[in-house]
Motif scaffolding. Structure first.
Motif, PDB file in Angstrom:
ATOM      1  N   GLN A 139       0.862  -1.185   0.000  1.00  0.00           N
ATOM      2  CA  GLN A 139       0.000   0.000   0.000  1.00  0.00           C
ATOM      3  C   GLN A 139       0.894   1.229   0.000  1.00  0.00           C
ATOM      4  N   PHE A 140       0.683   2.096  -0.975  1.00  0.00           N
ATOM      5  CA  PHE A 140       1.538   3.269  -1.118  1.00  0.00           C
ATOM      6  C   PHE A 140       1.313   4.239   0.037  1.00  0.00           C
ATOM      7  N   ASN A 141       2.414   4.766   0.587  1.00  0.00           N
ATOM      8  CA  ASN A 141       2.322   5.754   1.652  1.00  0.00           C
ATOM      9  C   ASN A 141       3.593   6.598   1.699  1.00  0.00           C
ATOM     10  N   PHE A 142       3.539   7.669   2.459  1.00  0.00           N
ATOM     11  CA  PHE A 142       4.698   8.515   2.705  1.00  0.00           C
ATOM     12  C   PHE A 142       5.153   8.333   4.149  1.00  0.00           C
ATOM     13  N   ILE A 143       6.446   8.409   4.359  1.00  0.00           N
ATOM     14  CA  ILE A 143       7.009   8.577   5.698  1.00  0.00           C
ATOM     15  C   ILE A 143       7.532  10.009   5.745  1.00  0.00           C
ATOM     16  N   VAL A 144       7.058  10.782   6.727  1.00  0.00           N
ATOM     17  CA  VAL A 144       7.353  12.219   6.736  1.00  0.00           C
ATOM     18  C   VAL A 144       7.970  12.627   8.067  1.00  0.00           C
ATOM     19  N   SER A 145       8.709  13.721   8.018  1.00  0.00           N
ATOM     20  CA  SER A 145       9.342  14.250   9.226  1.00  0.00           C
ATOM     21  C   SER A 145       8.336  15.063  10.038  1.00  0.00           C
ATOM     22  N   LYS A 146       8.721  15.386  11.242  1.00  0.00           N
ATOM     23  CA  LYS A 146       7.850  16.137  12.153  1.00  0.00           C
ATOM     24  C   LYS A 146       7.406  17.459  11.541  1.00  0.00           C
ATOM     25  N   ALA A 147       8.265  18.064  10.738  1.00  0.00           N
ATOM     26  CA  ALA A 147       7.940  19.367  10.145  1.00  0.00           C
ATOM     27  C   ALA A 147       6.720  19.312   9.234  1.00  0.00           C
ATOM     28  N   MET A 148       6.386  18.112   8.738  1.00  0.00           N
ATOM     29  CA  MET A 148       5.242  17.976   7.836  1.00  0.00           C
ATOM     30  C   MET A 148       4.088  17.205   8.461  1.00  0.00           C
ATOM     31  N   ALA A 149       4.160  16.877   9.724  1.00  0.00           N
ATOM     32  CA  ALA A 149       3.230  15.927  10.334  1.00  0.00           C
ATOM     33  C   ALA A 149       1.971  16.561  10.880  1.00  0.00           C
TER      34      ALA A 149
ATOM     35  N   LEU B 175       7.285   2.150   8.649  1.00  0.00           N
ATOM     36  CA  LEU B 175       7.513   3.272   9.564  1.00  0.00           C
ATOM     37  C   LEU B 175       7.956   2.774  10.936  1.00  0.00           C
ATOM     38  N   HIS B 176       7.169   1.892  11.546  1.00  0.00           N
ATOM     39  CA  HIS B 176       7.460   1.438  12.906  1.00  0.00           C
ATOM     40  C   HIS B 176       8.741   0.613  12.962  1.00  0.00           C
ATOM     41  N   ARG B 177       9.000  -0.168  11.922  1.00  0.00           N
ATOM     42  CA  ARG B 177      10.222  -0.974  11.916  1.00  0.00           C
ATOM     43  C   ARG B 177      11.467  -0.114  11.757  1.00  0.00           C
ATOM     44  N   ASP B 178      11.383   0.925  10.939  1.00  0.00           N
ATOM     45  CA  ASP B 178      12.534   1.812  10.762  1.00  0.00           C
ATOM     46  C   ASP B 178      12.791   2.649  12.014  1.00  0.00           C
ATOM     47  N   ILE B 179      11.720   3.049  12.693  1.00  0.00           N
ATOM     48  CA  ILE B 179      11.897   3.773  13.954  1.00  0.00           C
ATOM     49  C   ILE B 179      12.536   2.862  14.992  1.00  0.00           C
ATOM     50  N   ALA B 180      12.047   1.612  15.093  1.00  0.00           N
ATOM     51  CA  ALA B 180      12.589   0.657  16.066  1.00  0.00           C
ATOM     52  C   ALA B 180      14.055   0.357  15.796  1.00  0.00           C
ATOM     53  N   ALA B 181      14.440   0.396  14.508  1.00  0.00           N
ATOM     54  CA  ALA B 181      15.827   0.113  14.142  1.00  0.00           C
ATOM     55  C   ALA B 181      16.702   1.364  14.175  1.00  0.00           C
TER      56      ALA B 181
ATOM     57  N   SER C 111       9.081  10.629  13.251  1.00  0.00           N
ATOM     58  CA  SER C 111       8.561  10.468  11.894  1.00  0.00           C
ATOM     59  C   SER C 111       7.145   9.898  11.965  1.00  0.00           C
ATOM     60  N   SER C 112       6.346  10.167  10.948  1.00  0.00           N
ATOM     61  CA  SER C 112       4.978   9.654  10.935  1.00  0.00           C
ATOM     62  C   SER C 112       4.577   9.239   9.526  1.00  0.00           C
ATOM     63  N   LEU C 113       3.428   8.581   9.441  1.00  0.00           N
ATOM     64  CA  LEU C 113       2.941   8.051   8.165  1.00  0.00           C
ATOM     65  C   LEU C 113       1.873   8.979   7.599  1.00  0.00           C
ATOM     66  N   MET C 114       1.906   9.149   6.287  1.00  0.00           N
ATOM     67  CA  MET C 114       0.928   9.976   5.595  1.00  0.00           C
ATOM     68  C   MET C 114       0.483   9.238   4.335  1.00  0.00           C
ATOM     69  N   TYR C 115      -0.775   9.388   3.956  1.00  0.00           N
ATOM     70  CA  TYR C 115      -1.298   8.705   2.773  1.00  0.00           C
ATOM     71  C   TYR C 115      -2.285   9.619   2.056  1.00  0.00           C
ATOM     72  N   PHE C 116      -2.600   9.269   0.814  1.00  0.00           N
ATOM     73  CA  PHE C 116      -3.540  10.083   0.054  1.00  0.00           C
ATOM     74  C   PHE C 116      -4.950   9.908   0.621  1.00  0.00           C
ATOM     75  N   GLU C 117      -5.662  11.014   0.720  1.00  0.00           N
ATOM     76  CA  GLU C 117      -6.966  11.049   1.378  1.00  0.00           C
ATOM     77  C   GLU C 117      -7.969  10.107   0.730  1.00  0.00           C
ATOM     78  N   GLN C 118      -7.903   9.943  -0.582  1.00  0.00           N
ATOM     79  CA  GLN C 118      -8.853   9.076  -1.275  1.00  0.00           C
ATOM     80  C   GLN C 118      -8.477   7.601  -1.166  1.00  0.00           C
ATOM     81  N   GLY C 119      -7.401   7.296  -0.470  1.00  0.00           N
ATOM     82  CA  GLY C 119      -7.007   5.907  -0.271  1.00  0.00           C
ATOM     83  C   GLY C 119      -5.664   5.601  -0.906  1.00  0.00           C
ATOM     84  N   SER C 120      -4.973   4.626  -0.332  1.00  0.00           N
ATOM     85  CA  SER C 120      -3.652   4.235  -0.813  1.00  0.00           C
ATOM     86  C   SER C 120      -3.777   3.144  -1.879  1.00  0.00           C
TER      87      SER C 120
END
Length: 386
Positions: free
Chosen positions: A164-174, A284-290, A297-306
């Motif tokens: 499922q397509f998604n973005f991983i974004v920094s706090k500045a965009m969250a 997202l969660h695996r990269d943060i854990a590692a 960082s947080s996850l972002m997706y298109f509003e109409q669905g991924s």
């Protein structure tokens, strides 16, 4: 009840029972036949080497395949060799040149337009779902696993995982969890040269473009059917106009793009970009854990669905080690292998019923017909690829 009526009902019941027992016997015979065929596959496969052409740009995926190779060799006597490619189109080009004759490829990791091409040109082995036992574990009741980018699988490939397509974004965009084409353009203007996407035909980059096209066309139903000259003429102008507005605010002013999702992730880790792309909602969660990315960082997706699709395994018609390739697919669909893939560093969502978990799923958007991806990629190269 008259004697004649009773006799008719008794005769009908006997016929129904006879048909029932015939059906049971036929099903049992088919099961015995399938079991015999699989035992023969196991026997013939022992000692074979399976050359598996698959993307090699991810350490977690490469590590997972090394683990799978060890298990398959120990349990089945089949050697799995991961042939790392930068893009699976390299394998498709090779299969096209071989034209169904003896191939250097035994197994290939594909989906989308690559599958559509290979199926159309009859370069794949069929009936895989019929002859590989663990296909019965596939979660066909809850996942769209019978078609690949609008093209029916028809047994020519087997689902291996879900993306499922998604973005991983920094706090500045969250500030939000979802994004629209308009809000993404505003973010690019607010953070100039800090957003980008991988250069098509890299898969993540092409999917990003498809996400935009879906929204800008208001999910026009023609996107899920073969592209025509009329639909292209009516749906694409707004899309290109949007990209013309977006690109000047991107990294390198849209004159250059990351070559891959891996390069974009590196730029994100180096804080040159505030956004990177992913096809795995668990990443997202695996990269943060590692400690691979900042904890905020947080996850972002298109509003109409991924955009959601499966990635799949197929055996070329000219594969020398067809039996070994079937053994590999069967193992990779096993609960043990799917669980390791899901819960390990890769974190790839499973395709089997036993491991379905909607907690990490994103709102889903149907995948476009495969013809649209080629249209977008070719036109993008002409407009922006120079």
């Amino acid at each position: 009840m008259s004697a004649a009526s009773y006799q008719r009902k008794l005769s009908f019941l006997l016929i129904v029972l006879a048909l029932f027992f015939c059906t049971i016997q036929h099903a049992s015979a088919k099961l015995d036949e399938s079991a015999d065929k699989w035992q023969n596959t196991l026997s013939v496969a022992r000692g074979q080497t399976v050359f598996f052409y698959a993307w090699g740009g991810s350490k977690p995926i490469n590590d997972y395949l090394r683990w799978a190779s060890r298990q398959i060799l120990t349990e089945y006597g089949v050697r799995l060799k991961h042939v790392k490619v930068a893009d699976i189109s390299e394998a498709v080009s090779r299969l096209k040149a071989e034209d169904g004759k003896k191939s250097a490829i035994d197994l290939v990791w594909i989906n989308g337009e690559n599958f559509a091409f290979l199926k159309q040109h009859q370069l794949l082995l069929g009936n895989l779902w019929e002859y590989i036992p663990n296909t019965r574990l596939l979660a066909t009741d809850v996942l769209p696993l019978d078609a690949d980018f609008g093209v029916k699988m028809d047994g020519f490939e087997v689902p291996w995982g879900v993306g499922q397509f998604n973005f991983i974004v920094s706090k500045a965009m969250a500030s939000a969890t979802s994004v629209t084409a308009e809000s993404l353009l505003n973010l690019a203007k607010t953070h100039p040269q800090q957003l980008s996407y991988p250069r098509p035909p890299e898969f993540h980059g092409s999917t990003f473009l498809k996400q935009l096209l879906v929204e800008l066309s208001n999910q026009d139903e023609r996107l899920f059917k073969p592209a025509t000259n009329k639909s292209k003429a009516e749906l694409l102008p707004k899309f290109w106009a949007y990209l013309d507005k977006l690109h000047p605010f991107l990294w390198q002013q849209g004159e250059a793009f990351p070559s891959s999702s891996s390069e974009q992730m590196l730029l994100f880790q180096q804080r040159q970009l505030l956004l990177t792309v992913s096809f795995n909602p668990n990443q997202l969660h695996r990269d943060i854990a590692a400690n691979a990315i900042p904890a905020d960082s947080s996850l972002m997706y298109f509003e109409q669905g991924s955009i959601t699709n499966s990635h799949n395994l197929a055996i070329p018609k000219g594969a020398p080690s067809k039996e070994g390739a079937k053994i590999v697919i069967n193992f990779l669909l096993s609960e043990r292998a799917q669980k390791r893939k899901l819960e390990g560093e890769w974190g790839d969502p499973s395709v089997i019923s036993e491991l379905q978990n909607t907690d990490s799923s994103l709102p889903s958007q149907q995948e476009l017909h495969s013809s649209w991806q080629q249209v977008i990629e070719d036109a993008w190269q002409q407009r922006y690829g120079a």
